[in-house]
Design a protein around this motif. Structure first.
Motif, short mmCIF file in Angstrom:
data_model
loop_
_atom_site.label_atom_id
_atom_site.label_comp_id
_atom_site.label_asym_id
_atom_site.label_seq_id
_atom_site.Cartn_x
_atom_site.Cartn_y
_atom_site.Cartn_z
N GLY A 86 0.64 12.82 -6.04
CA GLY A 86 1.99 12.69 -5.53
C GLY A 86 2.14 11.58 -4.50
N PRO A 87 3.21 11.61 -3.70
CA PRO A 87 3.49 10.57 -2.72
C PRO A 87 2.38 10.46 -1.66
N ARG A 88 2.21 9.23 -1.14
CA ARG A 88 1.17 8.97 -0.14
C ARG A 88 1.72 8.13 1.02
N VAL A 89 3.00 8.25 1.29
CA VAL A 89 3.58 7.46 2.37
C VAL A 89 3.39 8.24 3.67
N ASN A 90 2.22 8.08 4.24
CA ASN A 90 1.87 8.78 5.48
C ASN A 90 0.87 7.93 6.26
N PRO A 91 0.71 8.17 7.54
CA PRO A 91 -0.17 7.33 8.37
C PRO A 91 -1.59 7.21 7.84
N GLU A 92 -2.14 8.31 7.31
CA GLU A 92 -3.52 8.28 6.83
C GLU A 92 -3.68 7.38 5.61
N ALA A 93 -2.76 7.50 4.66
CA ALA A 93 -2.83 6.68 3.45
C ALA A 93 -2.58 5.21 3.77
N ILE A 94 -1.62 4.95 4.66
CA ILE A 94 -1.34 3.57 5.06
C ILE A 94 -2.59 2.94 5.67
N ALA A 95 -3.22 3.65 6.59
CA ALA A 95 -4.43 3.12 7.24
C ALA A 95 -5.55 2.90 6.24
N SER A 96 -5.75 3.86 5.33
CA SER A 96 -6.82 3.75 4.36
C SER A 96 -6.60 2.57 3.42
N GLY B 146 0.82 -1.21 0.00
CA GLY B 146 0.00 0.00 0.00
C GLY B 146 0.84 1.25 0.00
N ALA B 147 0.16 2.39 0.09
CA ALA B 147 0.80 3.72 0.13
C ALA B 147 1.53 4.05 -1.17
N ASP C 222 8.94 7.71 0.42
CA ASP C 222 8.93 9.17 0.30
C ASP C 222 9.95 9.66 1.32
N THR C 223 11.14 9.94 0.83
CA THR C 223 12.23 10.28 1.74
C THR C 223 12.00 11.59 2.49
N ALA C 224 10.98 12.33 2.10
CA ALA C 224 10.65 13.56 2.83
C ALA C 224 9.94 13.26 4.15
N VAL C 225 9.45 12.03 4.30
CA VAL C 225 8.75 11.64 5.52
C VAL C 225 9.73 10.93 6.45
N PRO C 226 9.88 11.38 7.69
CA PRO C 226 10.81 10.73 8.62
C PRO C 226 10.42 9.27 8.87
N VAL C 227 11.42 8.42 9.03
CA VAL C 227 11.12 7.01 9.30
C VAL C 227 10.36 6.85 10.61
N SER C 228 10.54 7.76 11.53
CA SER C 228 9.83 7.68 12.82
C SER C 228 8.33 7.70 12.61
N VAL C 229 7.86 8.56 11.73
CA VAL C 229 6.42 8.67 11.46
C VAL C 229 5.90 7.37 10.86
N ILE C 230 6.66 6.82 9.94
CA ILE C 230 6.24 5.61 9.24
C ILE C 230 6.25 4.40 10.17
N MET C 231 7.33 4.22 10.91
CA MET C 231 7.44 3.04 11.77
C MET C 231 6.44 3.10 12.92
N ASP C 232 6.20 4.28 13.46
CA ASP C 232 5.18 4.40 14.52
C ASP C 232 3.81 3.99 13.98
N ALA C 233 3.49 4.44 12.78
CA ALA C 233 2.18 4.12 12.19
C ALA C 233 2.05 2.62 11.92
N LEU C 234 3.07 2.02 11.33
CA LEU C 234 3.01 0.59 11.03
C LEU C 234 2.91 -0.24 12.29
N ASN C 235 3.61 0.17 13.35
CA ASN C 235 3.56 -0.60 14.59
C ASN C 235 2.20 -0.54 15.27
N GLU C 236 1.46 0.52 15.05
CA GLU C 236 0.10 0.58 15.57
C GLU C 236 -0.75 -0.53 14.95
N HIS C 237 -0.56 -0.77 13.67
CA HIS C 237 -1.32 -1.83 12.99
C HIS C 237 -0.84 -3.22 13.40
#
Length: 308
Positions: free
Chosen positions: A87-97, A80-81, A120-135
């Protein structure tokens, strides 16, 4: 069929992963034939994505699993994402959707292997990994990975996860093939170069290769004077790749197999756990891939195929 292990899963991942980018509702009978044969050959793992066939890929797989009652025996890899027209969609909202939509289409409450389709290298890995770990914590995902991420970003993400006691990426899915691309086949795609493979070897991280047979480069359909497929010409036509094709033909003749089987064996005989996504659409193609997956190459043969 041989398998590899991926952290987070109780079911082994087959070294051949059945691709599904041709799975549509009007081809459902073919979908069932392909998946039933794949399972009969010992295959466990099916690759799909939120964007494949406008959702029909996931829907047909979900229907097949429900009719066969085999969800617990199958490893689903979905992604996903992926970017869209905006444009890019590597963010918590797009991942969840995308994840929730994939779960609905697949008629399941969990995904075995969930990969981010792009980076999307503009998004910090912290944001991505935190979101994925919630799932992961919610049980919606069992293992996470990335398709088309550089090994540097994978390392950064896993360092962040380790520092905070989170689950890190346990697999990566770039392109890896004996034919080396001149440039990205599609924008934003990553192919495993020497440094990437060395990183996988050091970390023993499983690599699940897409386009593992280089779009059919080793089937005999292509030659330096056959220029009708502009994408293949752009991506794979090079003196170095024609030399690799020649060496693959030599080794295939020596071993009594086909050239395309040698190209598949190259991917599956790396010094780290590897599997190949294959787009086999009929019995002949599936059996060819199955026989190719059983070939054993020495480290010297793998190196010779690539470098001469």
């Amino acid at each position: 069929m041989e398998t590899i292990r991926i952290q987070g899963l109780s079911i082994p991942v087959s070294k051949l992963i059945q691709g599904s980018d041709f799975f549509t509702h009007d081809r459902y009978e073919q979908v069932c034939d392909v998946l039933d044969r794949f399972r009969a050959l010992g295959g466990t793992t099916i690759d799909t994505a939120h964007i494949y066939c406008r959702g029909q890929s996931e829907e047909t797989i979900g229907r097949w699993m429900k009719e066969r009652g085999n969800r617990a025996e199958v490893v689903i890899l979905t992604k996903g994402a992926h970017h869209n027209a905006d444009g890019p969609r590597v963010n918590p909202e797009a991942i969840a959707s995308d994840l929730n939509t994939s779960l609905e289409r697949l008629e399941t409450d969990y995904i075995d292997l969930y990969a981010l389709h792009r980076d999307d290298t503009a998004v910090p890995v912290s944001v991505i990994m935190d979101a994925l770990n919630e799932h992961i914590d919610a049980g919606r995902i069992h293992a996470i990975g990335a398709s088309n991420w550089s090994y540097q970003r994978l390392q950064e993400a896993n360092d962040y996860a380790a520092e905070r006691g989170l689950v890190g990426f346990s697999f990566s899915s770039p392109n890896l093939s004996l034919a080396k691309p001149n440039e990205a086949r599609w924008a934003g795609c990553i192919s495993a170069d020497g440094e990437t493979c060395a990183w996988h070897e050091r970390n023993q991280m499983p690599l699940l290769s897409w386009s593992s047979q280089a779009g059919g480069f080793f089937t005999g359909r292509f030659a330096p004077d056959i220029l009708d497929n502009k994408e293949m010409v752009r991506v794979y036509y090079s003196d170095a790749n024609w030399q690799r094709l020649n060496r693959a033909e030599q080794l295939a003749k020596q071993k009594g197999v086909t050239t395309v089987q040698i190209s598949l064996a190259y991917v599956l005989n790396q010094p780290f756990p590897s599997a190949a996504l294959v787009g086999a659409q009929n019995e002949g193609e599936q059996l060819s891939c199955y026989e190719g997956s059983k070939l054993k190459l020495t480290a010297e043969e793998v190196n010779w195929l690539e470098h001469g």
